[in-house]
Motif scaffolding. Sequence first.
Motif, PDB file in Angstrom:
ATOM      1  N   THR A 359     -47.521-104.947 -43.273  1.00  0.00           N
ATOM      2  CA  THR A 359     -48.858-105.508 -43.348  1.00  0.00           C
ATOM      3  C   THR A 359     -49.526-105.365 -41.988  1.00  0.00           C
ATOM      4  O   THR A 359     -48.856-105.397 -40.951  1.00  0.00           O
ATOM      5  CB  THR A 359     -48.821-106.983 -43.781  1.00  0.00           C
ATOM      6  N   TRP A 370     -51.732-105.114 -47.300  1.00  0.00           N
ATOM      7  CA  TRP A 370     -50.366-105.493 -47.625  1.00  0.00           C
ATOM      8  C   TRP A 370     -49.756-104.380 -48.481  1.00  0.00           C
ATOM      9  O   TRP A 370     -50.336-103.981 -49.488  1.00  0.00           O
ATOM     10  CB  TRP A 370     -50.325-106.803 -48.425  1.00  0.00           C
ATOM     11  N   SER A 374     -43.026-104.773 -55.953  1.00  0.00           N
ATOM     12  CA  SER A 374     -43.093-105.801 -56.973  1.00  0.00           C
ATOM     13  C   SER A 374     -42.561-105.213 -58.266  1.00  0.00           C
ATOM     14  O   SER A 374     -43.093-104.216 -58.766  1.00  0.00           O
ATOM     15  CB  SER A 374     -44.534-106.279 -57.172  1.00  0.00           C
ATOM     16  N   ARG A 379     -46.880-101.514 -54.448  1.00  0.00           N
ATOM     17  CA  ARG A 379     -48.247-102.026 -54.605  1.00  0.00           C
ATOM     18  C   ARG A 379     -48.926-102.075 -53.246  1.00  0.00           C
ATOM     19  O   ARG A 379     -48.315-102.425 -52.228  1.00  0.00           O
ATOM     20  CB  ARG A 379     -48.245-103.414 -55.230  1.00  0.00           C
ATOM     21  N   GLN A 381     -52.412-103.708 -51.509  1.00  0.00           N
ATOM     22  CA  GLN A 381     -53.539-104.618 -51.690  1.00  0.00           C
ATOM     23  C   GLN A 381     -54.258-104.819 -50.363  1.00  0.00           C
ATOM     24  O   GLN A 381     -53.636-104.802 -49.289  1.00  0.00           O
ATOM     25  CB  GLN A 381     -53.071-105.975 -52.223  1.00  0.00           C
ATOM     26  N   HIS A 383     -56.820-107.658 -48.692  1.00  0.00           N
ATOM     27  CA  HIS A 383     -57.412-108.985 -48.836  1.00  0.00           C
ATOM     28  C   HIS A 383     -58.412-109.217 -47.709  1.00  0.00           C
ATOM     29  O   HIS A 383     -58.168-108.854 -46.551  1.00  0.00           O
ATOM     30  CB  HIS A 383     -56.326-110.065 -48.774  1.00  0.00           C
ATOM     31  N   ARG A 387     -60.267-112.990 -50.680  1.00  0.00           N
ATOM     32  CA  ARG A 387     -60.606-112.215 -51.888  1.00  0.00           C
ATOM     33  C   ARG A 387     -59.792-110.931 -51.917  1.00  0.00           C
ATOM     34  O   ARG A 387     -59.526-110.309 -50.887  1.00  0.00           O
ATOM     35  CB  ARG A 387     -62.099-111.876 -51.902  1.00  0.00           C
ATOM     36  N   LEU A 388     -59.412-110.516 -53.130  1.00  0.00           N
ATOM     37  CA  LEU A 388     -58.686-109.270 -53.323  1.00  0.00           C
ATOM     38  C   LEU A 388     -59.689-108.141 -53.446  1.00  0.00           C
ATOM     39  O   LEU A 388     -60.442-108.052 -54.420  1.00  0.00           O
ATOM     40  CB  LEU A 388     -57.808-109.342 -54.583  1.00  0.00           C
ATOM     41  N   THR A 390     -58.824-104.631 -52.934  1.00  0.00           N
ATOM     42  CA  THR A 390     -58.213-103.417 -53.477  1.00  0.00           C
ATOM     43  C   THR A 390     -56.836-103.754 -54.017  1.00  0.00           C
ATOM     44  O   THR A 390     -56.089-104.523 -53.405  1.00  0.00           O
ATOM     45  CB  THR A 390     -58.083-102.330 -52.390  1.00  0.00           C
ATOM     46  N   ASP A 391     -56.467-103.168 -55.174  1.00  0.00           N
ATOM     47  CA  ASP A 391     -55.140-103.391 -55.766  1.00  0.00           C
ATOM     48  C   ASP A 391     -54.704-102.090 -56.428  1.00  0.00           C
ATOM     49  O   ASP A 391     -55.276-101.674 -57.434  1.00  0.00           O
ATOM     50  CB  ASP A 391     -55.184-104.525 -56.775  1.00  0.00           C
ATOM     51  N   ILE A 392     -53.693-101.418 -55.826  1.00  0.00           N
ATOM     52  CA  ILE A 392     -53.207-100.130 -56.331  1.00  0.00           C
ATOM     53  C   ILE A 392     -51.711-100.256 -56.572  1.00  0.00           C
ATOM     54  O   ILE A 392     -50.974-100.744 -55.721  1.00  0.00           O
ATOM     55  CB  ILE A 392     -53.484 -98.985 -55.333  1.00  0.00           C
ATOM     56  N   THR A 393     -51.238 -99.805 -57.752  1.00  0.00           N
ATOM     57  CA  THR A 393     -49.811 -99.801 -58.086  1.00  0.00           C
ATOM     58  C   THR A 393     -49.351 -98.380 -58.307  1.00  0.00           C
ATOM     59  O   THR A 393     -49.989 -97.624 -59.052  1.00  0.00           O
ATOM     60  CB  THR A 393     -49.527-100.631 -59.342  1.00  0.00           C
TER      61      THR A 393
END
Length: 995
Positions: A359, A370, A374, A379, A381, A383, A387-388, A390-393
Motif C-alpha cells: 500500500t 491498496w 482476497s 485486488r 483498490q 481509497h 470513498r472507494l 477504484t476496485d479491480i479484481t
Amino acid sequence: VSFTSSSELSNSHGPGFAKLNRRDGAGGWSPLDSNKYQWLEIKLEQRTEITAIATQGRYGSSDWVTRYFLMFSDTGHNWRPYRQEDSIGAFSGNSNADSVVMYKLQQPVIAQYVRILPLDWNPNGRIGLRLEAYGCQYKSDVVGFDGSAHLLFRPDPSVTPANRDVLSMNFKTLLNSGTLVHMEERSGHTLTLELFRGKLLLQLRKGRGSSADFHPLVSLGSLLDDQHWHHVSVERVRGLVNFTVDKNTQQFQLPESWSHSEINEISFGGTSAAGLQKSHSRRNFHGCLENVLYNDISVIERAEEKQGNVSFTCTESIDVPVTFASPGSFLALPWVSGGESVSVALQFRTWNKAGLLMTFDLQHNAGTLWLYLSEARVRLQIHKTGRLMTDITAGSAHMLTAGLECCGLLVDYCDVFISCLDSHSDGTHSLSNIKYDFPCPVFFFFFFFIRCSPSRCEHGGRCSQSWSTFHCNCSATGYGGATCHSSIYEASCEAYKHKGNTSGFYYIDVDGSGPIKPQLIYCNISDKAWMVIQHNNTELTKLKVSSGINQHLAHFNYSADVEQIQAIITQAEYCEQELSYHCKKSRLLNTPDGAPFSWWVGQSGEAHMYWGGAVPGSQQCACGLQENCVHPEHFCNCDADSKEWSNDSGLLSHKEHLPVRALTVGDINRSGSEAAYRVGPLQCYGDNSFWNAAYFNKETSYLHFPTFHGELSADISFLFKTSSSSGVFLENLGIKDFIRIELSSPTQVLFSFDVGNGPLEVKVETPSALNDERWHHVRAERNVKEASLYVDHHPGAVQKAPADGHIHLQLNSQLFVGGTASRQKGFLGCIRSLKLNGKTLDLEERAEITPGVTPGCPGHCSSYGDLCQNHGSCVEAHSGFTCDCSLSPFTGTFCHKDVSAFFKPGTSVTYTFKEPYELNRNVSAQSSSIYSDLTLKGENVSLSFRTSQAPALLLYVSSYYREFLAVLLNRNGLKQRERHEGNGLSHAGGGYIPS
C-alpha cells in the motif's frame, strides 16, 4: 576463507576475529546491537560439502549465543536454512564462552557461504561468537541453458546393454516449467523428465508419429523453481523404476515393451521443437544442471553435440528474495519518484488465500492504493477520504506488473517473494541499495517450507498446507486422525460382533494402520463370526464333452486381493472352502494308482491332488478318508467311472493352502462324460489377535519385545482389565526419547512421550473407575502433528506437537509390556489384543516362557454380557462368549430377533406338553410335542401383542386335571379367567374358549 558480519561492536570485535579458538582482538565477534537481525558469515574458497559446524562464545567474556539458525548459499544472496528432521529446527548453542559445541549435519550441504543467525544469547551478556565449518572438497561439472538450447548425448552402441540404468543429476531454476531430459529408445518409445508447474513429471510416449501421445507415469516434488539445487535420479532395473527427487522416492512398473529397451540418445535441457509440442510445458529448460551421470558416465564431460546457447557455467540470478516470517512482518521502503509515474513489479508466492501485498499514497493527494489478495485473487483498490474510487479484481496470478503513481512504498504481507532489478536507466531500484526499517522479523532469503512434498498424509490422504502447517483430507480413505494414519474400521468380523453388530457387509481392515487397504466383506454373525469372501463363480458349473478339449481350466477372482486374503487367513482361527465334483463317467483323482485327472491350485500357486474333506497329500476324497466310498477299491466316488451320477464333496480346511485360485478338470472328453463342479466362497471365523492375551500376576513381571519403530507415526491399541489402581501398561526407552502408557489412577490413563522437545503428556479422565475387572479399550497415537488418547467411548484428549520441533521418535531399548525398565509400578491384570502400528504382539507365546505371566485371560461376560438382550444369558467361551436365548422369547446372536406370528381371525397355534407318563388321549398330529420332566409350582408367561380386534382371546392354557387359564382382550381392556375344570388343550392367539 573470509568472515563478514551484519555489524561489529568495534574493530576488535570484528568478524575477522571470529575463527574458532582465536583469542586475539576481543576474542571473537560481537555485533553493534544484540538483536535478532544480526548475522556472522563464512565465505569458503569454493563450493564445499559441509559436514559439521562448531561454535564458541567470545573468549574470556560473558558473551555467547545459546540458539541460532544455520543458513547456506552458493552466491551470498539466495539463502536457504538447514532443515533438521524436515523442519526449520534451531540449533542449540553454547552455555559458556569457551566450550566448543559441534554439530555433525545429518545431511551434508553443498555451499560456498555459511551464515549464523543468533536467536538467543546469554541474558547477562551480549551476542558473542566464534565459528568454524568442516567439510570436504566438492567436484562440480555444470552446464547452463537459456531456454532455447539442449545438449545431446548418445550412449556407446558397442557396450552391452545392462539390466540396470541409472540417470542422476542436480538442477536449479527460477522458471516453473521446462523439459530437463528426453530419452529415446531404438524402437521410438520416449521417456521424458519435465518440470511442470514446479513439479517433476516423468512421462512415457509409445511409438513414433504425431498420433503418439505422452502418458504421465508419476510426479514428485513441489515448488522446485526456487533457484536452489535439487537432486533427481531415475533408476531402471528391467521394468521396475525408482524415481527420486531430493529425499522422496516413488517406485512404479514400466510397460512390458520398455522392460528390455535400449536407449538410443538422451537430450538434456530440452529437445527439438517437434518434441516440445508433445510435452506439457512446451518449452526447453532454463537453468543449470550439475554432475549429470548416466551409468556412471559424466555426460557434461563427454557431451558430443550441443544445440543453441549452452554454456558450461551457471549464471546466478541477482534477484533478492524476501521472506516475511510472521503476519506482522513488513518492509517500509523510502521511495522517491523521478516523474509523474513509477512502475512497480513484484512476484509473490504464498499458501494463504488472503493478505495485504502493498500500500502507498498516490501523488497530488489522489488517494491511497491498496494491493492485496482476497479469496486467492488479486485486488487493487484506491481509497480517498473514505470513498472507494477504484476496485479491480484479477485472476489468480502469481506475477504482477503495474504502472503506479506513488511517493512511498510499504510492503506489509506475510509470505511474499519480491523481485526488483538493479539500477537501470528507467530509474528502478534494487532492494540491496535501499535502507530498511525492520519492525518485525524479515529475512532476505527465499524460504518456502513445502509441507506436502513429501506428504505426511498416509493411506492416500490429500495434503494441503498454509504457511505454518499442513492439513490431511482423509475422506474416502478409510483412515482418520491428523495424518490419516489410523484405520476407522475393525480388523475382523469377530471384532464387529463384540461391538454388538449383527450379520451384514462391513469394511474389514485386517492390519489396522498397516499398508493393506480396507475391504468390504460379508460377516455372517451367529455363535461364530464368519468372514465370507466371495469369488466370481460360486455356482454349480456344468461341463459337457467338447471336441478337441481335453481339460477345463477355471480361475477364481476374489472380492479381496491376495495380500488381504492371506492376512485374513493368517489371523483367523479356522478357514474352510467347499469343493465339490459331480460326475457321470468322469473320473476325478484316478485312485488308487493312476495319475490325477483333476487338481486345484492354492494360495502359493502349487497344485494339490487331494479333494474336499481329505487331508493334504493324501490324493483322496472325503469318502476315501472315511472308508465309505461307493466302490471301496477307489478313494473317490467319481473314480469308479460309473454311468450313474455320483459326487465327491467336502471342505478344504488346511489354511496354508487356501483359497482355491484355480481348478483343472480333465476327464471330460469321452463320449457320455458329464461333470459339474462347485468352489464355494472362502469362509473364516475367529481372530487370533483379538483374543491374544496375557495375565500379569506380579508387579515385577513383564514381557519384553524388540524395539518399537514408530519414528514419524505410532499407534498403539489394546484392551485391559484389572482390579489394581495403577500400573504401567508398556514402555520403550531411547537415549533421551521414550514412550509410555500407564494407568495412573483408577480413573485416569496417561500417555507420555518425548521426541527431543521435552516430555509431553496426554491424559484421559473417565467418570467411573477403570479397575472394575471389565475390559477397557485404549487407543493412543502420536504423529508429526499431534498426539491423541482415547479410552472406551469417553471423550478423547489431543496434544498438538510443537510447530518446528523434532519429529522423529528414536528408541533403542526393548519394549516392555506389563512392566517397566524405569522401576515404576508394574501392571497387575490382563492385557489383550496389543497392536503397534497394526501389528499384533503375540503375548501368549511370550507368556508361556515368562515367570509371573500366564497366557490367556478368561472372563468375558462381565464386559460383553450386556450385549445379550431380552433376558438372554451370557455363556463364557474360551475366546469370547455366546448368548443363551432358551429362556427368552427372542432368538439370534444377541437374542435380538423377535419370535412372532400373524394370526388371522379363527386361527391359532397349539402346543401339547407331554407328561412323563403316557395319557390315554387323542392328540392332534399337527401339534408340536414338548416333553417336560419338571414339577412346577407356578408358571410365568410373557407375551407382546398388537391388534385392532376386540374381544379376542390372547392365551388359553389347560391341564389334564381340568384346570385352565385364559387371557382375553375385551373393549374395556385385558381380562384373566381361571377355572379348575377344562380340557387338555392349550391355545394362543385368536382362538376360542371351550365351554
